[in-house]
Design a protein around this motif. Structure first.
Motif, PDB file in Angstrom:
ATOM      1  N   MET A  17       0.832  -1.199   0.000  1.00 50.30           N
ATOM      2  CA  MET A  17       0.000   0.000   0.000  1.00 50.30           C
ATOM      3  C   MET A  17       0.873   1.257   0.000  1.00 50.30           C
ATOM      4  N   VAL A  20       2.145   1.709  -3.571  1.00 49.47           N
ATOM      5  CA  VAL A  20       1.070   2.132  -4.471  1.00 49.47           C
ATOM      6  C   VAL A  20       0.756   3.612  -4.249  1.00 49.47           C
ATOM      7  N   PHE A  21       0.665   4.007  -2.977  1.00 50.16           N
ATOM      8  CA  PHE A  21       0.326   5.413  -2.706  1.00 50.16           C
ATOM      9  C   PHE A  21       1.450   6.362  -3.104  1.00 50.16           C
ATOM     10  N   LEU A  24       1.354   6.668  -6.914  1.00 48.90           N
ATOM     11  CA  LEU A  24       0.274   7.493  -7.438  1.00 48.90           C
ATOM     12  C   LEU A  24       0.420   8.941  -6.991  1.00 48.90           C
ATOM     13  N   PHE A  25       0.925   9.150  -5.761  1.00 52.91           N
ATOM     14  CA  PHE A  25       1.086  10.532  -5.276  1.00 52.91           C
ATOM     15  C   PHE A  25       2.101  11.274  -6.141  1.00 52.91           C
ATOM     16  N   VAL A  28       0.607  12.029  -9.454  1.00 49.78           N
ATOM     17  CA  VAL A  28      -0.319  13.160  -9.402  1.00 49.78           C
ATOM     18  C   VAL A  28       0.460  14.474  -9.434  1.00 49.78           C
TER      19      VAL A  28
ATOM     20  N   LEU B 176      -5.607   9.043  -6.348  1.00 52.28           N
ATOM     21  CA  LEU B 176      -5.322   8.395  -5.064  1.00 52.28           C
ATOM     22  C   LEU B 176      -6.416   7.395  -4.686  1.00 52.28           C
ATOM     23  N   GLY B 179      -5.635   4.173  -5.778  1.00 48.93           N
ATOM     24  CA  GLY B 179      -4.654   3.528  -4.910  1.00 48.93           C
ATOM     25  C   GLY B 179      -5.320   2.862  -3.727  1.00 48.93           C
ATOM     26  N   ALA B 180      -6.272   3.589  -3.116  1.00 43.76           N
ATOM     27  CA  ALA B 180      -6.935   3.057  -1.920  1.00 43.76           C
ATOM     28  C   ALA B 180      -7.631   1.742  -2.223  1.00 43.76           C
ATOM     29  N   MET B 376     -11.832   6.126   1.440  1.00 46.40           N
ATOM     30  CA  MET B 376     -10.798   7.105   1.084  1.00 46.40           C
ATOM     31  C   MET B 376     -11.437   8.353   0.473  1.00 46.40           C
TER      32      MET B 376
END
Lengths: 76, 447
Positions: A17, A20-21, A24-25, A28, B176, B179-180, B376
């Motif tokens: 996790m 993944v975050f 993606l962060f 973004v 995001l 992602g969640a 999320m």
């Protein structure tokens, strides 16, 4: 040695996790930056406002023709 | 009409089956394999009476193979099959396959994949023909593109060429949510591990648990890619579970979405998205590749082919190539992928306790992913300046574009005229990236 499956999988979860975050962060942030840069230097040419009305007029014509044809076919 | 045909054909098949079972009672002819084997050893052909010919022909029929299962018969991979999987197992598989046909044809459940998979399963269960062996048709297809994980990548290329990242680029922070929703993958990984550690029902290794949990990514090609890399023995069940649950998105998701949101939240209207510059869309796949280079090279096969397809589409100068990827190529590969996966529906590899475990864990994975996405989105709505409708979080499980459509439907039920589709497409395509990243992480762990 017996591996603690649940313990291992919990670690995988934390790692997965997080990655993944982070992925993606960062993605973004990069997208936001590129949007700024691109719109600053290469703004998209706004299509001139003269074309839309003519095209809608045209589609009105087309719609009228289609309606007429279907009506005609119904009557046959 | 279709339903009628199908029921008729099922009835016919059942009748044929029961009559053969009854016939087995009357069948008192002693089979003498030793005689046949002797005859085979004889190099020279000796004259046979017509009854001998008939009898030796009967030895080669599938009917005989199913009625009189023998010890030591091997499947396509050279592993001995149990007596059960040679006889009754095949019958049960035929029934399961007819159920899959029914779901695909009458119910419209992902027919593009379920139908070829089910037909591949039908062929794989033909006795004696050895379709799944190295020289059998299904075996060749499997070795050609599934064992080496090639076909899912070609599908990903086509998906890339079909995907429009516009909605994501216009409101990037919704990524995001994609992602969640990957919590579905890792949550069910823990679930699978707990199930095999604390209950005696199934006994999954960590690799197998990881391969199963990827069902929560709600992405067919990714599931097949990971399953064939980490646990090829479970591929059939994983693919069937992934595609059937993807087809069930409109059934599984809405109750979870409604349970986790209030009526007010579902009514939230989101701001219109801005127009995205075409240059942004062109550069986006390259940004993804840069990220893959820097952070997660293990996701390179999946994301690389995805980005290539998308880049070809957005470049606008190779329409011929991008059309090929979106249409003919993806269609051809879908046929092969379906049949190849179907080869894993042979009775001896599908009718095992693990399959039930996979079905249960897969469902939990889907539900957990949806719930995590919605929660999320609720959280983001609290902190964001612009309102975010929590429903769009549910689209974070990939299942493009079904999940986004479901979100839009639930949204317009709460407030007619509130179109969430474009807003939901953002997390939806981000979900594809998210599950590919999660897949890359899992691959990197087991290197």
């Amino acid at each position: 040695m017996e591996i603690d499956l649940v313990g291992e999988s919990l670690k995988f979860m934390v790692l997965g996790m997080t990655i993944v975050f982070i992925f993606l962060f960062v993605l973004v942030q990069l997208v936001k930056v590129q949007a700024k840069i691109i719109n600053m230097f290469f703004p998209e040419k706004v299509p001139s406002a003269t074309t839309p009305p003519s095209s809608s007029q045209e589609s009105d014509h087309v719609a009228a023709i289609i309606a007429a044809v279907t009506e005609f076919r119904k009557n046959q | 009409m279709k339903l009628k045909h199908l029921l008729l054909s099922m009835l016919f098949a059942m009748m044929a089956v029961t009559s053969t079972v009854q016939a087995s009672g009357h069948d008192t002819v002693d089979t003498q394999p030793t005689q046949v084997e002797k005859a085979k050893n004889n190099q020279e052909y000796t004259s046979k009476s017509i009854s001998q010919l008939l009898e030796s022909f009967f030895q080669t029929t599938g009917l005989n193979a199913m009625l009189h299962p023998k010890e030591g018969v091997k499947n396509g991979q050279g592993v001995e099959m149990s007596l059960f999987s040679q006889g009754w197992g095949r019958l049960i598989m035929f029934i399961i396959i007819f159920l899959l046909f029914y779901l695909a044809i009458a119910k419209g459940f992902e027919p593009l994949l379920l139908l070829p998979i089910a037909f591949g399963g039908l062929l794989a269960n033909i006795p004696i023909a050895n379709m799944t062996g190295p020289h059998g048709m299904l075996g060749i297809i499997y070795d050609m593109g599934i064992a080496n994980e090639f076909f899912p990548l070609l599908i990903f290329m086509g998906v890339g060429a079909m995907t429009d990242f516009g909605p994501l680029l216009s409101n990037p922070k919704t990524a995001l949510l994609g992602g969640a929703a990957q919590f579905g993958i890792f949550g069910s990984l823990v679930g699978a591990a707990a199930l095999s550690q604390y209950t005696g029902m199934v006994d999954f290794t960590l690799k197998q648990s990881a391969a199963i949990s990827i069902i929560g990514g709600a992405d067919g090609p990714t599931s097949i890619f990971i399953a064939s890399a980490l646990a090829p023995e479970l591929l059939g069940a994983i693919a069937v579970a992934a595609y059937s649950y993807m087809a069930l998105v409109p059934v599984i998701q809405p109750p979870i979405m409604k349970a986790l949101t209030t009526e007010e939240e579902r009514r939230i209207v989101m701001k219109n998205t801005r127009k995205v510059n075409s240059l942004e869309k062109l550069i986006f796949p390259l940004i993804v590749i840069v990220m893959i280079i820097l952070i997660l090279p293990d996701a390179a096969p999946l994301m690389g082919s995805f980005a290539f397809g998308n880049f070809a589409k957005e470049s606008g100068v190779v329409d011929r190539l991008s059309n090929e990827m979106q249409n003919s190529l993806i269609n051809v590969v879908t046929i092969f992928l379906g049949l190849g996966v179907g080869s894993k529906l042979a009775s001896d590899s599908f009718l095992v306790a693990e399959t039930m475990g996979i079905m249960v864990i897969g469902l939990l994975a889907f539900a957990a992913g949806t719930a995590a996405g919605v929660l999320m989105a609720k959280l983001m709505n609290k902190f964001s300046k612009e309102p975010i409708n929590p429903l769009i979080g549910a689209a974070g499980v990939s299942a493009v574009p079904m999940a986004a459509r479901v979100v839009s439907k639930v949204g317009s039920e709460a407030k007619p005229g509130n179109i969430l589709l474009m807003h939901a497409m953002g997390p939806n395509v981000a979900g594809v990236i998210g599950s590919a990243v999660a897949a890359g992480v899992l691959l990197s762990i087991f290197k």
